[in-house]
Design an enzyme around this catalytic site. Structure first.
Site, PDB file in Angstrom:
ATOM      1  N   HIS A 193       1.121  -0.086  -4.196  1.00 40.33           N
ATOM      2  CA  HIS A 193       1.210   1.272  -3.645  1.00 40.33           C
ATOM      3  C   HIS A 193       2.235   1.262  -2.516  1.00 40.33           C
ATOM      4  O   HIS A 193       2.045   0.617  -1.479  1.00 40.33           O
ATOM      5  CB  HIS A 193      -0.156   1.726  -3.122  1.00 40.33           C
ATOM      6  CG  HIS A 193      -0.268   3.195  -2.899  1.00 40.33           C
ATOM      7  ND1 HIS A 193      -1.277   3.970  -3.441  1.00 40.33           N
ATOM      8  CD2 HIS A 193       0.513   4.066  -2.195  1.00 40.33           C
ATOM      9  CE1 HIS A 193      -1.131   5.226  -3.076  1.00 40.33           C
ATOM     10  NE2 HIS A 193      -0.035   5.305  -2.313  1.00 40.33           N
ATOM     11  N   LEU A 194       3.316   1.975  -2.732  1.00 43.14           N
ATOM     12  CA  LEU A 194       4.423   2.019  -1.781  1.00 43.14           C
ATOM     13  C   LEU A 194       3.967   2.490  -0.399  1.00 43.14           C
ATOM     14  O   LEU A 194       3.175   3.424  -0.285  1.00 43.14           O
ATOM     15  CB  LEU A 194       5.502   2.973  -2.316  1.00 43.14           C
ATOM     16  CG  LEU A 194       6.786   3.080  -1.494  1.00 43.14           C
ATOM     17  CD1 LEU A 194       7.652   1.860  -1.713  1.00 43.14           C
ATOM     18  CD2 LEU A 194       7.552   4.348  -1.880  1.00 43.14           C
ATOM     19  N   HIS A 195       4.447   1.856   0.662  1.00 40.75           N
ATOM     20  CA  HIS A 195       4.133   2.296   2.025  1.00 40.75           C
ATOM     21  C   HIS A 195       5.277   1.933   2.964  1.00 40.75           C
ATOM     22  O   HIS A 195       5.818   0.844   2.914  1.00 40.75           O
ATOM     23  CB  HIS A 195       2.811   1.703   2.523  1.00 40.75           C
ATOM     24  CG  HIS A 195       2.672   0.225   2.312  1.00 40.75           C
ATOM     25  ND1 HIS A 195       2.406  -0.337   1.082  1.00 40.75           N
ATOM     26  CD2 HIS A 195       2.748  -0.808   3.182  1.00 40.75           C
ATOM     27  CE1 HIS A 195       2.314  -1.655   1.196  1.00 40.75           C
ATOM     28  NE2 HIS A 195       2.542  -1.970   2.462  1.00 40.75           N
ATOM     29  N   GLN A 196       5.625   2.899   3.794  1.00 41.07           N
ATOM     30  CA  GLN A 196       6.699   2.756   4.771  1.00 41.07           C
ATOM     31  C   GLN A 196       6.096   2.444   6.132  1.00 41.07           C
ATOM     32  O   GLN A 196       5.258   3.183   6.649  1.00 41.07           O
ATOM     33  CB  GLN A 196       7.510   4.063   4.864  1.00 41.07           C
ATOM     34  CG  GLN A 196       8.369   4.195   6.102  1.00 41.07           C
ATOM     35  CD  GLN A 196       9.821   3.839   5.861  1.00 41.07           C
ATOM     36  OE1 GLN A 196      10.181   3.387   4.790  1.00 41.07           O
ATOM     37  NE2 GLN A 196      10.645   4.043   6.845  1.00 41.07           N
TER      38      GLN A 196
END
Length: 220
Positions: free
Chosen positions: A168-171
């Site tokens: 799950h992409l996270h910045q």
């Protein structure tokens, strides 16, 4: 076995008299010795200990998904729950902002899409724009609340790049202050955090701008 401390002193070699002196004469019955609590500690070495037992769950992998499925993803589960419990700071239409549970610095935020995607190129145009806008809002909010001198911004894309939950992409939005990296993380692999996560979450949610995304409610 004797144990030698850093300063060369020997401790743990206690004799039958309960002291570091000579042993009891031959044939003399050993006396019963009641130790003082401090007798079990090593000699003073002029170091202070900072205990961080909560980090053990991260080291042991507790809460980390066993696979990359949406069903097991904590980043998909968090926005469905209570904002305070999930440490959610703000919600947008397509993305949300949450505190990192194992922060590098106080105020360490993550901006994520609600949608379970792993790669930056998987975001559609609307998600890309909102992710960027909420990253800017996270910086402005953190500046208003904590006045950091700078930020580290970045996405660890894939496990090989250091992503703890790569599915799950996270910045990351990590505030920085002069001198915030000292001997503790460099030598002791320990980070000192001066504020509880619940207090940080409340402070940032209260400071979140009213335009665009909305601050997360204290109860959902």
């Amino acid at each position: 076995m004797d144990v030698t401390a850093d300063d060369g002193e020997v401790w743990g070699a206690e004799t039958s008299t309960g002291s570091f002196g000579a042993p009891s004469p031959a044939g003399q019955e050993d006396a019963v010795v009641i130790e003082e609590p401090g007798a079990f500690a090593p000699p003073e070495d002029h170091y202070q200990r900072l205990w961080n037992p909560h980090r053990l769950v991260y080291i042991g992998g507790e809460g980390k998904p066993s696979d990359g499925s949406e069903r097991r993803c904590p980043f998909c589960r968090i926005p469905r729950g209570d904002d305070e419990q999930g440490l959610v700071v703000a919600r947008g239409e397509l993305c949300y902002v949450v505190l990192n549970l194992y922060p590098y610095n106080s105020g360490h935020l993550m901006v994520l899409p609600y949608r379970h995607v792993s790669d930056y190129t998987d975001l559609d145009e609307a998600e890309t724009l909102e992710l960027a806008a909420m990253t800017q809002a996270a910086m402005r909010t953190t500046r208003a609340a904590y006045a950091p001198a700078g930020f580290n911004l970045g996405i660890n894309q894939g496990e090989v790049a250091g992503a703890g939950i790569a599915a799950h992409l996270h910045q990351h939005v990590v505030p920085r202050w002069p001198g915030d990296s000292n001997f503790l993380p460099v030598v002791a692999q320990t980070k000192s955090l001066p504020e509880l996560l619940s207090d940080t979450r409340r402070r940032l949610a209260d400071a979140w701008p009213g335009t665009g995304a909305t601050a997360a409610s204290r109860h959902t």
